[in-house]
Design an enzyme around this catalytic site. Structure first.
Site, PDB file in Angstrom:
ATOM      1  N   GLU A  35      19.808  31.293  43.190  1.00 24.98           N
ATOM      2  CA  GLU A  35      20.891  30.336  43.379  1.00 24.98           C
ATOM      3  C   GLU A  35      20.568  29.131  42.495  1.00 24.98           C
ATOM      4  O   GLU A  35      19.465  28.591  42.577  1.00 24.98           O
ATOM      5  CB  GLU A  35      20.959  29.914  44.857  1.00 24.98           C
ATOM      6  N   ARG A 272       7.406  37.744  51.188  1.00 17.80           N
ATOM      7  CA  ARG A 272       7.495  36.503  50.407  1.00 17.80           C
ATOM      8  C   ARG A 272       6.106  36.049  49.989  1.00 17.80           C
ATOM      9  O   ARG A 272       5.120  36.386  50.639  1.00 17.80           O
ATOM     10  CB  ARG A 272       8.048  35.372  51.264  1.00 17.80           C
ATOM     11  N   LYS A 282      12.802  25.189  47.924  1.00 18.52           N
ATOM     12  CA  LYS A 282      13.514  24.312  46.989  1.00 18.52           C
ATOM     13  C   LYS A 282      13.982  23.036  47.673  1.00 18.52           C
ATOM     14  O   LYS A 282      13.987  21.972  47.064  1.00 18.52           O
ATOM     15  CB  LYS A 282      14.732  25.053  46.415  1.00 18.52           C
TER      16      LYS A 282
HETATM   17  P1  ATP Z   1      14.142  28.671  48.664  1.00 13.61           P
HETATM   18  O1  ATP Z   1      13.845  29.176  50.033  1.00 13.61           O
HETATM   19  O2  ATP Z   1      12.966  28.067  47.981  1.00 13.61           O
HETATM   20  O3  ATP Z   1      15.352  27.808  48.591  1.00 13.61           O
HETATM   21  P2  ATP Z   1      15.689  30.910  48.011  1.00 13.61           P
HETATM   22  O4  ATP Z   1      15.263  32.181  48.602  1.00 13.61           O
HETATM   23  O5  ATP Z   1      16.833  30.225  48.647  1.00 13.61           O
HETATM   24  O6  ATP Z   1      14.449  29.973  47.852  1.00 13.61           O
HETATM   25  P3  ATP Z   1      17.010  32.003  45.776  1.00 13.61           P
HETATM   26  O7  ATP Z   1      17.398  31.309  44.532  1.00 13.61           O
HETATM   27  O8  ATP Z   1      18.052  32.458  46.698  1.00 13.61           O
HETATM   28  O9  ATP Z   1      16.000  31.034  46.501  1.00 13.61           O
HETATM   29  O10 ATP Z   1      16.007  33.186  45.470  1.00 13.61           O
HETATM   30  C1  ATP Z   1      16.180  34.117  44.446  1.00 13.61           C
HETATM   31  C2  ATP Z   1      15.291  35.288  44.715  1.00 13.61           C
HETATM   32  O11 ATP Z   1      13.938  34.873  44.793  1.00 13.61           O
HETATM   33  C3  ATP Z   1      15.626  35.961  46.029  1.00 13.61           C
HETATM   34  O12 ATP Z   1      15.688  37.351  45.805  1.00 13.61           O
HETATM   35  C4  ATP Z   1      14.495  35.591  46.922  1.00 13.61           C
HETATM   36  O13 ATP Z   1      14.246  36.619  47.838  1.00 13.61           O
HETATM   37  C5  ATP Z   1      13.340  35.403  45.944  1.00 13.61           C
HETATM   38  N1  ATP Z   1      12.364  34.476  46.488  1.00 13.61           N
HETATM   39  C6  ATP Z   1      12.575  33.189  46.864  1.00 13.61           C
HETATM   40  N2  ATP Z   1      11.458  32.659  47.376  1.00 13.61           N
HETATM   41  C7  ATP Z   1      10.503  33.617  47.328  1.00 13.61           C
HETATM   42  C8  ATP Z   1       9.121  33.692  47.717  1.00 13.61           C
HETATM   43  N3  ATP Z   1       8.481  32.661  48.263  1.00 13.61           N
HETATM   44  N4  ATP Z   1       8.463  34.855  47.507  1.00 13.61           N
HETATM   45  C9  ATP Z   1       9.079  35.902  46.944  1.00 13.61           C
HETATM   46  N5  ATP Z   1      10.362  35.905  46.557  1.00 13.61           N
HETATM   47  C10 ATP Z   1      11.074  34.780  46.740  1.00 13.61           C
HETATM   48 MG    MG Z   2      18.604  31.656  48.875  1.00 13.82          MG
END
Ligand code: ATP
Ligand code: MG
Length: 582
Positions: A35, A272, A282
């Site tokens: 995102e 994760r 984020k």
């Molecule tokens: P945040 O929780 O930091 O806002 P998010 O999951 O909302 O992160 P996205 O931009 O939606 O961020 O994530 C894009 C991809 O990265 C998704 O497939 C998510 O599963 C993966 N991802 C995000 N954080 C992690 C993590 N800590 N470990 C592994 N994969 C991750």
């Molecule tokens: Mg997300």
């Protein structure tokens, strides 16, 4: 760095099985779906290495898809930095897609759901809807709007999109099962109204935006994704992912994919990444940036990709780290020491060694009368391939204050008056003769004599001493700013602590020191002059890779983009000491 042979991870095993079974005609397609609401962090890199790694390994394609369904938080700035960071890591995407590319198709699908009696407009508040959800063991309560006639639903959904309904006043919900033990099935929200912010790509065209659960699976489907890999928290969403797809595939096939009625993307989940002494969200990172608690998204203490880059991490070291931790179905916490260990192992092999003095005191070699003498020193001792550098030598040198003791016992092998021989790194043997002190008793100058026949690389150079000390010639030395970074948080798992995570920041995570470094680093000042217009943070293909050095006895450092033509700034990537226990 050596790549360890490793066995297949469980996702690779699934992919290989699918290939053997001839699924999807042998097609492998993944996507990385960030995102664009913040910068990529090292958690994302774990997903990137998986998504792009599978495509690379099995001759497939990995597309980059921006999951831009919430205009209130997203921005083009983030789109650009995400692309740049993935490119820097060394991965190549097939196509770039946006969930917003599918807003029309998704809207049309929602209309179809309404017409088929599978969706309805709810006028309750978010709180009311939440209250009616029930618990995993108690069924939820049906919304009073659940059985609205189709015509009314169509008219209201249209009104939502036309901007006639205020944000928060109505949502479109899937009509599934308010008693389902999986709470995600209890009439999940498909669409909400957002009128307060224009979308960074579609502007004011849309007033309704699809929710993750409705958008993600369909986007995978439109694109032809075969393996939709994500993190474990989405495991409970998977039945819903499949439910929405079931409505448009198989006997319900709507012709929205070129791969026929039987094609369906499959969601798979892995654990994760969480790392000690940092946060991996984020939202929290944005807070640290906005409140000035760090210097920006690329502050070298941040676990962002740009922060790690500025800290001195190499793409290879980050990818090696991901290989080492692997992918499982169990959530856990990774020791930050392992990350540091990985970059240390990488730089050990590649970073040229440089003399730097952190707490300088002047040394005068009273019997030295030469001028313009240079010393040839290996960039890395014992590694001829990495070449040599020239060090200026002279009568006055900077040495570490701690390398001289006016009165020392016989366990101190460094400089002290009384006949003890000490080698100056890569050059001559000296003996201390005395020192000057100021009124407070602080040593201001150390005096020594040298042995002209003891130069390293000559016959006399083989003479052994118990200690070797670092030095930098005074006239050619450069003043530099060393930024000594440490862990951002003082506690292991700030996210698990009660109270405000900002109170847990490590107050000593940045210490700045003015140091003296070898004149051979003058080349960095000249380079800074040239790259002053591209600090490495401007556009996708313009990432400047800064040089790495080992400052002898001090640690690994990288040149910081704050370096100007007359000021060298060095970031400590990691210390020399490895605290990671295997
Ligand atoms: P945040 O929780 O930091 O806002 P998010 O999951 O909302 O992160 P996205 O931009 O939606 O961020 O994530 C894009 C991809 O990265 C998704 O497939 C998510 O599963 C993966 N991802 C995000 N954080 C992690 C993590 N800590 N470990 C592994 N994969 C991750
Ligand atoms: Mg997300």
């Amino acid at each position: 760095m050596e790549q360890e042979e490793r066995s297949l991870n469980f996702i690779e095993q699934i992919v290989e099985k699918d290939l053997v079974e001839g699924k999807n005609d042998g097609r492998i397609q993944t996507r990385f779906p960030p995102e664009p609401n913040g910068y990529l962090h090292i958690g994302h890199v774990k997903a990137i290495c998986m998504d792009f790694g599978i495509a690379e390994k099995y001759n497939g394609v990995c597309n980059l898809r921006f999951d831009d369904t919430n205009p209130a938080k997203e921005d083009t700035e983030y789109v650009e930095t995400i692309e740049r960071d993935i490119a820097w890591l060394g991965f190549k995407w097939g196509q770039i897609y946006y969930a917003s590319d599918y807003f029309q198709q998704l809207y049309d699908l929602a209309i179809r759901f309404i017409k088929e009696g599978k969706a309805y407009v709810d006028e309750q508040t978010a709180e009311q809807i939440a209250e009616q959800k029930g618990t995993p063991t108690e069924p939820g309560v049906a919304s009073p709007y659940r059985d609205r006639p189709v015509e009314e639903n169509l008219r209201l959904f249209q009104a939502m999109q036309n901007g006639e309904i205020e944000e928060g006043k109505m949502v479109l919900r899937a009509k599934i099962d308010m008693a389902n033990p999986n709470m995600h099935f209890r009439d999940p929200i498909m669409y909400r109204i957002i009128t307060s912010h224009p979308h960074h790509r579609t502007g004011r065209k849309w007033n309704v935006y699809p929710m993750y659960d409705f958008a993600h699976g369909q986007s995978d489907y439109f694109e032809g994704v075969t393996h939709s890999i994500c993190t474990l928290e989405f495991e409970v969403h998977r039945p819903l992912y499949d439910y929405f797809l079931d409505q448009i595939t198989g006997e319900n096939f709507a012709g929205l994919s070129p791969y026929g009625p039987d094609y369906r993307p499959k969601q798979r989940e892995f654990n994760r990444l969480n790392i000690t002494y940092t946060v991996m969200s984020k939202r929290k990172m944005l807070q640290l940036v906005k409140e000035g608690l760090v210097a920006g998204w690329d502050d070298p203490r941040m676990p962002t990709v740009c922060g790690l880059r500025r800290r001195g991490y190499t793409p290879q070291s980050i990818r090696t780290f991901m290989d080492k931790i692997g992918y499982t179905k169990v959530e856990g916490m990774i020791d930050q020491g392992l990350l540091e260990h990985t970059i240390r192992e990488d730089l050990k092999e590649t970073a040229p060694r440089i003399c730097a003095i952190f707490d300088p005191v002047r040394l005068v070699i009273t019997n030295y009368e030469g001028s313009g003498e240079t010393i040839i020193a290996a960039n890395i001792d014992g590694n001829d391939e990495l070449g040599t550098r020239e060090m200026q030598f002279g009568k006055e040198l900077w040495i570490e204050r701690g390398d001289f003791l006016e009165q020392a016992d016989n366990k101190f092998y460094r400089l002290s008056p009384g006949g003890r021989e000490v080698r100056l790194k890569a050059s001559y043997i000296i003996q201390a003769t005395g020192c000057d002190k100021d009124a407070d008793g602080n040593i201001t100058t150390v005096y020594a004599t040298y042995d002209p026949d003891s130069k390293s690389g000559t016959e006399g150079g083989n003479r052994k001493t118990k200690a070797t000390i670092n030095w930098v010639e005074c006239n050619s030395a450069l003043d530099a700013e060393a930024r000594l970074y440490d862990r951002l948080f003082a506690c292991e798992n700030p996210s698990a602590e009660e109270g405000d995570f900002r109170d847990l920041l490590n107050p000593d995570s940045l210490i700045v020191k003015n140091i003296k470094v070898e004149g051979s680093l003058r080349s960095e000042l000249l380079a800074a002059k040239r790259s002053v217009s591209d600090s490495g943070l401007t556009s996708v293909n313009e990432v400047v890779n800064y040089n790495h050095y080992q400052l002898l006895k001090q640690g690994y450092f990288v040149v910081d983009p704050d370096t100007t033509a007359d000021r060298l700034v060095l970031n400590r990537t990691c210390s020399l000491k490895d605290n990671y226990l295997k």
